[in-house]
Design a protein around this motif. Structure first.
Motif, short mmCIF file in Angstrom:
data_model
loop_
_atom_site.label_atom_id
_atom_site.label_comp_id
_atom_site.label_asym_id
_atom_site.label_seq_id
_atom_site.Cartn_x
_atom_site.Cartn_y
_atom_site.Cartn_z
N PHE A 1 54.80 91.51 46.99
CA PHE A 1 55.34 90.80 48.30
C PHE A 1 56.69 90.76 48.36
CE2 PHE A 1 55.76 87.27 51.07
CZ PHE A 1 55.13 87.62 52.23
N LEU A 2 57.26 90.08 47.51
CA LEU A 2 58.82 89.50 47.39
C LEU A 2 59.62 90.85 47.14
CD1 LEU A 2 58.49 85.99 45.93
CD2 LEU A 2 58.39 86.67 48.36
N SER A 3 59.34 91.75 46.57
CA SER A 3 60.24 92.80 46.18
C SER A 3 60.76 93.51 47.21
CB SER A 3 59.50 93.77 45.18
OG SER A 3 58.51 94.61 45.91
N GLU A 4 62.09 94.41 46.97
CA GLU A 4 62.58 94.96 47.88
C GLU A 4 61.90 96.36 48.28
OE1 GLU A 4 65.57 94.01 49.58
OE2 GLU A 4 64.83 91.92 48.44
N ASP A 5 62.06 96.90 49.60
CA ASP A 5 61.58 98.23 49.71
C ASP A 5 62.39 99.34 49.43
OD1 ASP A 5 59.54 96.74 51.14
OD2 ASP A 5 60.52 96.83 52.98
N LYS A 6 62.62 99.39 48.02
CA LYS A 6 63.25 100.43 47.40
C LYS A 6 62.75 100.71 45.91
CE LYS A 6 67.76 98.93 49.38
NZ LYS A 6 69.05 98.52 49.24
N TYR A 7 62.81 101.92 45.49
CA TYR A 7 62.09 102.47 44.42
C TYR A 7 63.12 102.77 43.48
CZ TYR A 7 57.68 102.18 47.21
OH TYR A 7 56.96 101.94 47.98
N PRO A 8 62.94 102.49 42.01
CA PRO A 8 61.97 101.62 41.71
C PRO A 8 61.78 100.00 41.89
CG PRO A 8 63.40 102.11 39.91
CD PRO A 8 63.77 102.96 40.97
N GLU B 1 67.51 85.99 44.58
CA GLU B 1 67.41 84.93 45.58
C GLU B 1 65.74 84.78 45.85
OE1 GLU B 1 69.34 87.58 45.63
OE2 GLU B 1 71.34 86.60 46.20
N GLU B 2 64.86 86.19 45.79
CA GLU B 2 63.79 85.99 45.86
C GLU B 2 62.91 85.37 44.88
OE1 GLU B 2 61.85 86.72 48.81
OE2 GLU B 2 63.79 87.48 49.73
N LEU B 3 63.48 85.50 43.57
CA LEU B 3 63.09 85.05 42.24
C LEU B 3 63.26 83.52 42.41
CD1 LEU B 3 62.02 85.03 39.38
CD2 LEU B 3 64.19 85.60 38.63
N GLU B 4 64.36 83.07 43.08
CA GLU B 4 64.61 81.58 43.26
C GLU B 4 63.60 81.15 44.44
OE1 GLU B 4 68.16 78.16 44.11
OE2 GLU B 4 68.33 80.45 44.38
N TYR B 5 63.12 81.69 45.13
CA TYR B 5 62.44 81.36 46.22
C TYR B 5 60.98 81.11 45.63
CZ TYR B 5 59.33 81.43 50.38
OH TYR B 5 58.44 81.41 51.37
N SER C 1 59.55 85.16 57.46
CA SER C 1 60.66 84.31 56.34
C SER C 1 61.16 85.08 55.51
CB SER C 1 60.08 83.09 55.76
OG SER C 1 61.05 82.55 54.75
N ARG C 2 60.38 86.07 54.87
CA ARG C 2 60.73 87.05 53.96
C ARG C 2 61.74 88.33 54.85
NH1 ARG C 2 56.42 91.29 51.92
NH2 ARG C 2 56.65 91.62 54.49
N GLN C 3 61.16 88.51 55.94
CA GLN C 3 62.17 89.41 56.82
C GLN C 3 63.57 88.92 57.15
OE1 GLN C 3 61.50 92.54 57.30
NE2 GLN C 3 63.36 92.92 58.39
N LYS C 4 63.58 87.69 57.59
CA LYS C 4 64.86 86.96 57.64
C LYS C 4 65.86 86.76 56.53
CE LYS C 4 63.14 84.07 61.53
NZ LYS C 4 62.85 82.77 62.06
N ARG C 5 65.02 86.48 55.29
CA ARG C 5 65.72 86.29 54.27
C ARG C 5 66.47 87.97 53.71
NH1 ARG C 5 61.29 83.50 52.16
NH2 ARG C 5 60.82 85.36 50.94
N ARG C 6 65.67 88.92 54.07
CA ARG C 6 66.22 90.16 53.60
C ARG C 6 67.35 90.64 54.79
NH1 ARG C 6 60.71 93.93 52.78
NH2 ARG C 6 60.40 92.86 50.67
N GLU C 7 67.24 90.20 56.10
CA GLU C 7 68.16 90.71 56.77
C GLU C 7 69.52 89.77 56.69
OE1 GLU C 7 66.67 89.48 60.37
OE2 GLU C 7 65.37 91.43 60.79
N LEU C 8 69.26 88.52 56.15
CA LEU C 8 70.56 87.68 55.94
C LEU C 8 71.34 88.36 54.50
CD1 LEU C 8 72.32 85.14 56.10
CD2 LEU C 8 70.60 83.93 54.74
#
Length: 585
Positions: free
Chosen positions: A123-130, A136-140, A318-325
């Motif tokens: 759920f929190l990972s980036e949309d990039k492979y691998p 930042e998401e780990l801290e969240y 919230s996840r989308q806003k963090r990614r955009e930021l």
């Protein structure tokens, strides 16, 4: 409705788990099994010949990820319906990929919790492979986990770990995150049951889109009795179960833009009541306390507002806003780095030009400095010679003035010996007095000229000092210094011309002084002649001496007929005669 990127993440793990040789390719037979399981879970009719038809031009060799993606999009993902169970898809893909990565590791959490951490990572990972999760998401995730466990967050410990992680890389994959949580890197000393409950709560919120959950009392529609139920609030619905194990679901409240939630007054001995009004039914619910009541009302109202505005769940927003930021900050950082590189290149170019100009200016400055120093040295030598000459001339003049002063003093001593003189000497004495006044005026004039000469010399020294200060100024002001030096030289020339004028005035004064001296000599000669004449008639005449500068005595015989001595003598005789007359009486 889940996005395609979220559905692709667990499928990517299943595909990589089938890639035994780790060369990015999987055999067709394994892909057939994987495709069949995906169609079963996603509730899509499976076409067994579609895979062979899609890859009919290829041989029996394995298929890469890029080769499988067109088939996956066309025959599976494009046909997905909204009623499939995303949790079943996660479990199927987890079953394929987990044994390959976590077998043999002694984790402190259960397999169910490990699966939940894996789902949270997706759920929190980036949309990039691998797939990977940034710090930042780990801290969240860790902050929400500690909040769910009711533990305090250790900021310093995480910063130390982030610095250690940043030295190698700035992200983690799913198996590294599972090892980080399972080995208790941040959760040492925490009860395993508390950790499991915290992981489950974060899993429910993020993955299962559970906005809020807990026990409340619900009023029945038929019997009108109150029964305790376990409620789970999602964005579009609110389900309730017999207990929190979620085995037996008793009902579901569908939420849409027409629903609303309101507080109810206390009745039937029940407090903390509120009602959910839908188009078809209304549901009366009793919360455990006033705080819980307000939290449930606010959470339900937020869901209804999201539905009306067409937004996704709060956690996804919230996840989308963090990614955009992060993307915006990354773009700004890249822009800043590009700007810094451009500025650095421009600075290096300017520095090279400045060094070349400095070198050229230094060479020119050295030549100009040598010429200026040589010219200044010549001027200073000439100035010193002129000063020496002026000093010698002034000393000679002072000696002459002293000699003349001595002569005048001797002259006045001779003149004091004369008591009286003939009327014919008055004109000579007046000439002599006038000559003395002229001499004093000349002396004052000479002193003034000497003072002006000293002032001019001091001004010349100040000009010379200013020229030395001008020579020590920076190279950037050389042109202005040249102009100022020219002005100072013109001022120096004007001062020298004034000095020459003073010299000429002094020479004129010297000539006047010589003329006065000659007049004194003539007056002295006349005095000697009259003395000679007086000596012949010494018995008949009384020598007339020059009077003092004090007021003269006035008698019956005229002004200055008697001297002070004669008057004193006459007064004494008169007093004695007066005393005798008194004695006789």
């Amino acid at each position: 409705m889940l996005s395609r990127d979220e559905i692709l993440k667990p499928i990517w793990y299943a595909f990589t788990a089938l890639d035994v040789d780790r060369n990015g390719k999987v055999s067709k037979s394994q892909l057939k099994v994987l495709s069949h399981n995906l169609c079963t879970i996603l509730k899509i009719p499976h076409n067994t010949s579609a895979l062979e038809e899609h890859f009919k031009d290829d041989d029996e060799g394995p298929v890469s990820t890029q080769g499988y993606m067109p088939y996956l999009n066309m025959f599976i993902l494009d046909k997905i319906q909204a009623n499939f169970d995303f949790n079943e898809l996660n479990k199927m893909c987890w079953t394929l990929s987990a044994p390959k990565h976590i077998s043999g590791k002694h984790l402190l959490i259960s397999e169910a919790d490990t699966f939940k951490v894996w789902c949270i990572f997706n759920f929190l990972s980036e949309d990039k492979y691998p797939l990977h999760i940034v710090t930042e998401e780990l801290e969240y995730f860790l902050r929400r986990l500690f909040a769910a466990m009711g533990c305090s967050w250790n900021e310093d410990r995480f910063e130390g770990y982030k610095m250690q992680l940043g030295a190698k890389k700035k992200h983690l994959n799913a198996w590294e995150l599972i090892e980080l949580i399972g080995m208790g890197h941040f959760t040492k000393g925490i009860n395993p049951q508390t950790l499991s409950m915290g992981i489950n709560e974060v899993y429910q919120e993020l993955v299962m889109d559970v906005v809020k959950q807990g026990y409340m009392m619900k009023k029945g529609h038929k019997r009108k009795n109150w029964t305790e139920r376990w409620f789970e609030l999602h964005l579009n619905y609110m389900s309730y179960y017999v207990s929190e194990d979620l085995i037996e679901q008793k009902g579901c409240i569908s939420l849409d833009r027409n629903c609303c939630v309101e507080s109810l007054p206390d009745k039937d001995g029940k407090k903390n009541l509120f009602i959910i009004k839908c188009v078809e039914k209304s549901f009366e619910i009793n919360a455990s306390d006033k705080k819980a009541k307000q939290e449930w009302i606010q959470a339900i109202q937020d869901c209804i507002v999201h539905i009306r505005q067409g937004l996704s769940s709060p956690h996804r927003e919230s996840r989308q806003k963090r990614r955009e930021l992060r993307n915006r900050m990354k773009a700004e950082q890249e822009m800043m780095e590009n700007r810094m590189r451009q500025l650095q290149l421009a600075n290096e170019s300017k520095q090279a030009q400045l060094e070349a100009m400095t070198k050229e200016a230094s060479m020119r400055g050295d030549l100009e400095e040598q010429r200026r120093v040589l010219t200044q040295k010549e001027l200073l030598d000439q100035y010193r010679r002129d000063l020496e000459q002026e000093k010698m001339a002034r000393m000679q003049m002072e000696e002459q003035v002293v000699e003349k002063a001595n002569e005048v003093e001797q002259y006045w001593q001779r003149m004091q010996e004369l008591e009286d003189m003939y009327r014919q000497l008055k004109k000579a004495l007046d000439d002599e007095r006038q000559a003395k006044e002229d001499e004093e005026a000349l002396r004052k004039l000479q002193a003034r000229l000497l003072q002006e000469e000293a002032n001019k010399r001091l001004e010349l020294e100040q000009i010379h000092h200013q020229q030395q200060e001008i020579l020590s100024q920076s190279q950037k002001e050389k042109e202005e210094l040249e102009r100022e030096r020219a002005e100072k030289e013109s001022a120096l020339q004007a001062a020298q011309e004034q000095l020459q004028s003073l010299r000429r005035q002094r020479e004129g004064a010297q000539e006047e002084y010589m003329a006065v001296t000659k007049k004194l000599e003539r007056a002295a000669n006349k005095t000697k002649n009259w003395k000679h004449k007086v000596s012949k008639h010494e018995g008949l005449l009384q020598i007339i001496q020059p009077g003092t500068k004090s007021p003269t005595k006035m008698t019956n015989w005229g002004q200055a007929a008697f001297t002070e001595t004669e008057l004193d003598e006459m007064e004494r005789i008169w007093q004695e005669n007066k005393n005798r007359s008194y004695d006789g009486q």
